[in-house]
Design an enzyme around this catalytic site. Structure first.
Site, PDB file in Angstrom:
ATOM      1  N   CYS A 221      26.939   0.111  -6.920  1.00  0.00           N
ATOM      2  CA  CYS A 221      25.924   0.801  -7.005  1.00  0.00           C
ATOM      3  C   CYS A 221      26.610   2.409  -6.778  1.00  0.00           C
ATOM      4  CB  CYS A 221      24.931   0.767  -5.474  1.00  0.00           C
ATOM      5  SG  CYS A 221      25.862   0.957  -4.228  1.00  0.00           S
TER       6      CYS A 221
ATOM      7  N   HIS B  97      18.489   9.474   2.269  1.00  0.00           N
ATOM      8  CA  HIS B  97      19.168   8.478   1.776  1.00  0.00           C
ATOM      9  C   HIS B  97      18.934   7.137   2.786  1.00  0.00           C
ATOM     10  CE1 HIS B  97      23.320   7.248   0.158  1.00  0.00           C
ATOM     11  NE2 HIS B  97      23.409   6.444   0.901  1.00  0.00           N
TER      12      HIS B  97
ATOM     13  N   GLU C 284      20.249   3.321   3.836  1.00  0.00           N
ATOM     14  CA  GLU C 284      21.485   2.733   4.039  1.00  0.00           C
ATOM     15  C   GLU C 284      22.070   1.746   3.103  1.00  0.00           C
ATOM     16  OE1 GLU C 284      21.104   0.235   7.609  1.00  0.00           O
ATOM     17  OE2 GLU C 284      23.023   0.243   7.696  1.00  0.00           O
TER      18      GLU C 284
ATOM     19  N   ARG D 124      10.858  -0.227   0.441  1.00  0.00           N
ATOM     20  CA  ARG D 124      11.056   1.003   1.535  1.00  0.00           C
ATOM     21  C   ARG D 124       9.741   1.909   1.611  1.00  0.00           C
ATOM     22  NH1 ARG D 124      15.900   3.649  -1.603  1.00  0.00           N
ATOM     23  NH2 ARG D 124      14.867   2.956  -3.451  1.00  0.00           N
TER      24      ARG D 124
ATOM     25  N   GLU E 255      18.276  -0.943   4.895  1.00  0.00           N
ATOM     26  CA  GLU E 255      19.408  -1.464   4.056  1.00  0.00           C
ATOM     27  C   GLU E 255      18.673  -2.327   2.937  1.00  0.00           C
ATOM     28  OE1 GLU E 255      22.248  -2.623   2.092  1.00  0.00           O
ATOM     29  OE2 GLU E 255      23.204  -1.646   4.052  1.00  0.00           O
TER      30      GLU E 255
ATOM     31  N   ASP F 117      11.343  -3.208  -4.308  1.00  0.00           N
ATOM     32  CA  ASP F 117      11.533  -2.138  -3.517  1.00  0.00           C
ATOM     33  C   ASP F 117      10.583  -1.876  -2.298  1.00  0.00           C
ATOM     34  OD1 ASP F 117      12.278   0.452  -2.084  1.00  0.00           O
ATOM     35  OD2 ASP F 117      12.502   1.546  -4.001  1.00  0.00           O
TER      36      ASP F 117
ATOM     37  N   GLN G  46      26.807   9.292  -4.032  1.00  0.00           N
ATOM     38  CA  GLN G  46      25.481  10.167  -3.999  1.00  0.00           C
ATOM     39  C   GLN G  46      25.660  10.768  -2.356  1.00  0.00           C
ATOM     40  OE1 GLN G  46      22.496   7.694  -5.101  1.00  0.00           O
ATOM     41  NE2 GLN G  46      22.079   9.105  -6.423  1.00  0.00           N
TER      42      GLN G  46
ATOM     43  N   LYS H  59      10.306   7.945  -4.992  1.00  0.00           N
ATOM     44  CA  LYS H  59      10.463   8.381  -3.656  1.00  0.00           C
ATOM     45  C   LYS H  59       9.794   9.807  -3.280  1.00  0.00           C
ATOM     46  CE  LYS H  59      15.047   8.147  -2.210  1.00  0.00           C
ATOM     47  NZ  LYS H  59      16.641   8.695  -2.135  1.00  0.00           N
TER      48      LYS H  59
HETATM   49  N1  LIG Z   1      17.746  -5.393  -2.847  1.00  0.00           N
HETATM   50  C1  LIG Z   1      18.856  -4.460  -3.529  1.00  0.00           C
HETATM   51  N2  LIG Z   1      19.018  -3.493  -2.863  1.00  0.00           N
HETATM   52  C2  LIG Z   1      19.977  -2.517  -3.376  1.00  0.00           C
HETATM   53  C3  LIG Z   1      20.917  -2.998  -4.413  1.00  0.00           C
HETATM   54  N3  LIG Z   1      21.699  -2.079  -4.852  1.00  0.00           N
HETATM   55  C4  LIG Z   1      21.524  -1.030  -4.122  1.00  0.00           C
HETATM   56  N4  LIG Z   1      20.445  -1.299  -3.070  1.00  0.00           N
HETATM   57  C5  LIG Z   1      19.868  -0.514  -2.014  1.00  0.00           C
HETATM   58  O1  LIG Z   1      19.271   0.393  -2.736  1.00  0.00           O
HETATM   59  C6  LIG Z   1      19.008   1.666  -1.804  1.00  0.00           C
HETATM   60  C7  LIG Z   1      19.525   2.800  -2.687  1.00  0.00           C
HETATM   61  O2  LIG Z   1      18.110   2.958  -3.495  1.00  0.00           O
HETATM   62  P1  LIG Z   1      18.574   3.384  -5.057  1.00  0.00           P
HETATM   63  O3  LIG Z   1      17.420   2.876  -5.785  1.00  0.00           O
HETATM   64  O4  LIG Z   1      20.012   3.196  -5.243  1.00  0.00           O
HETATM   65  O5  LIG Z   1      18.474   4.934  -5.117  1.00  0.00           O
HETATM   66  P2  LIG Z   1      17.429   5.915  -4.346  1.00  0.00           P
HETATM   67  O6  LIG Z   1      17.869   6.566  -2.888  1.00  0.00           O
HETATM   68  O7  LIG Z   1      16.001   5.257  -4.231  1.00  0.00           O
HETATM   69  O8  LIG Z   1      17.193   6.853  -5.373  1.00  0.00           O
HETATM   70  P3  LIG Z   1      18.231   8.349  -5.499  1.00  0.00           P
HETATM   71  O9  LIG Z   1      17.510   9.356  -4.601  1.00  0.00           O
HETATM   72  O10 LIG Z   1      17.936   8.627  -6.876  1.00  0.00           O
HETATM   73  O11 LIG Z   1      19.757   7.924  -5.251  1.00  0.00           O
HETATM   74  C8  LIG Z   1      20.110   1.235  -0.804  1.00  0.00           C
HETATM   75  O12 LIG Z   1      19.213   0.780   0.318  1.00  0.00           O
HETATM   76  C9  LIG Z   1      20.773   0.102  -1.056  1.00  0.00           C
HETATM   77  O13 LIG Z   1      21.486  -0.609   0.046  1.00  0.00           O
HETATM   78  C10 LIG Z   1      20.446  -4.358  -5.014  1.00  0.00           C
HETATM   79  O14 LIG Z   1      20.996  -4.701  -6.093  1.00  0.00           O
HETATM   80  N5  LIG Z   1      19.429  -5.086  -4.547  1.00  0.00           N
HETATM   81 ZN   LIG Z   2      24.355   0.986  -2.574  1.00  0.00          ZN
END
Ligand SMILES: Nc1nc2c(ncn2[C@@H]2O[C@H](COP(=O)(O)OP(=O)(O)OP(=O)(O)O)[C@@H](O)[C@H]2O)c(=O)[nH]1
Ligand SMILES: [Zn+2]
Length: 197
Positions: free
Chosen positions: A68, A54, A56, A131, A95, A129, A73, A157
């Site tokens: 979101c 997960h 942040e 990350r 984050e 993204d 989740q 991921k």
């Molecule tokens: N830059 C940005 N980050 C976001 C936004 N909404 C959520 N996040 C960040 O996205 C991250 C979560 O990623 P997600 O793409 O929602 O989901 P995921 O964890 O990649 O995928 P799942 O495992 O399917 O949930 C967290 O770090 C959130 O802070 C947004 O609009 N803009």
């Molecule tokens: Zn979120």
């Protein structure tokens, strides 16, 4: 890329929650950033471990944001692990998909003007993204986890974890109920990131 051998367990304690009493393990990465793992049961045995990696999301995880699906989740993952009696949550301090809290707030402000989540990142000069999952790989290794049954809808991921040497033997869909505020966000995730929703 972080050298995963440098991931360090800094502190450990028990964490009673409404779902179960987890072990809370605090890590420090080589840049001094702090991350945590929630561990339930013996995750060092050969049986694949039910897991959630997960990222942040202060607004979703702690402030009940409906922009979101992060909060629900996280809760669902904790509940499923509690039910199973064994599992791990890797909570990564990246984050806003790696751009940080203030930049995520800026990205939300752009979305308020009509951009989607990807366009908003791009107009601010960031990758959609940013990350990385090498820190998660290092944490899993230090915890003695050998293979995962991963709760996620995000194909990227899965790819990135595999590149970091994490053995995911099964993907479990991790879909939560939508809200009127996150409908567009979830649709964009599916269209632009390929999320399996
Ligand atoms: N830059 C940005 N980050 C976001 C936004 N909404 C959520 N996040 C960040 O996205 C991250 C979560 O990623 P997600 O793409 O929602 O989901 P995921 O964890 O990649 O995928 P799942 O495992 O399917 O949930 C967290 O770090 C959130 O802070 C947004 O609009 N803009
Ligand atoms: Zn979120």
């Amino acid at each position: 890329m972080t050298n995963i051998a440098e991931m360090k367990i800094a502190a450990e304690t028990r964490l009673p929650t409404k779902f179960a009493e987890f072990k809370l393990v605090g890590f420090e990465d080589p840049k001094g950033k702090e991350h945590v793992a929630l561990v339930l049961g013996d995750v060092t045995t050969a049986e694949p471990v039910l897991a959630r990696v997960h990222s942040e999301c202060l607004t979703g995880d702690a402030l009940y944001s409906q922009r979101c699906d992060c909060g629900p989740q996280l809760e669902a993952a904790m509940a499923k692990i509690a039910d199973a009696g064994r599992g791990v949550i890797i909570y990564l301090r990246q984050e806003g998909r790696g751009i940080g809290l203030i930049n995520k707030i800026r990205a939300y402000a752009e979305q308020d003007k009509g951009l989607d989540t990807v366009e908003a990142n791009e107009i601010l000069g960031f990758a959609p993204d940013a990350r990385e999952y090498d820190i998660a790989a290092g944490m899993l290794e230090k915890l003695g986890v050998k293979s995962l049954r991963l709760m996620t809808n995000n194909p990227k991921k899965l790819e990135k974890l595999a590149e970091c040497g994490v053995n995911v033997v099964e993907r479990l869909p991790h879909i939560t109920e939508g809200t009127p505020h996150n409908e567009y966000y979830l649709a964009t995730k599916s269209k632009k990131f390929g999320h399996m929703l």
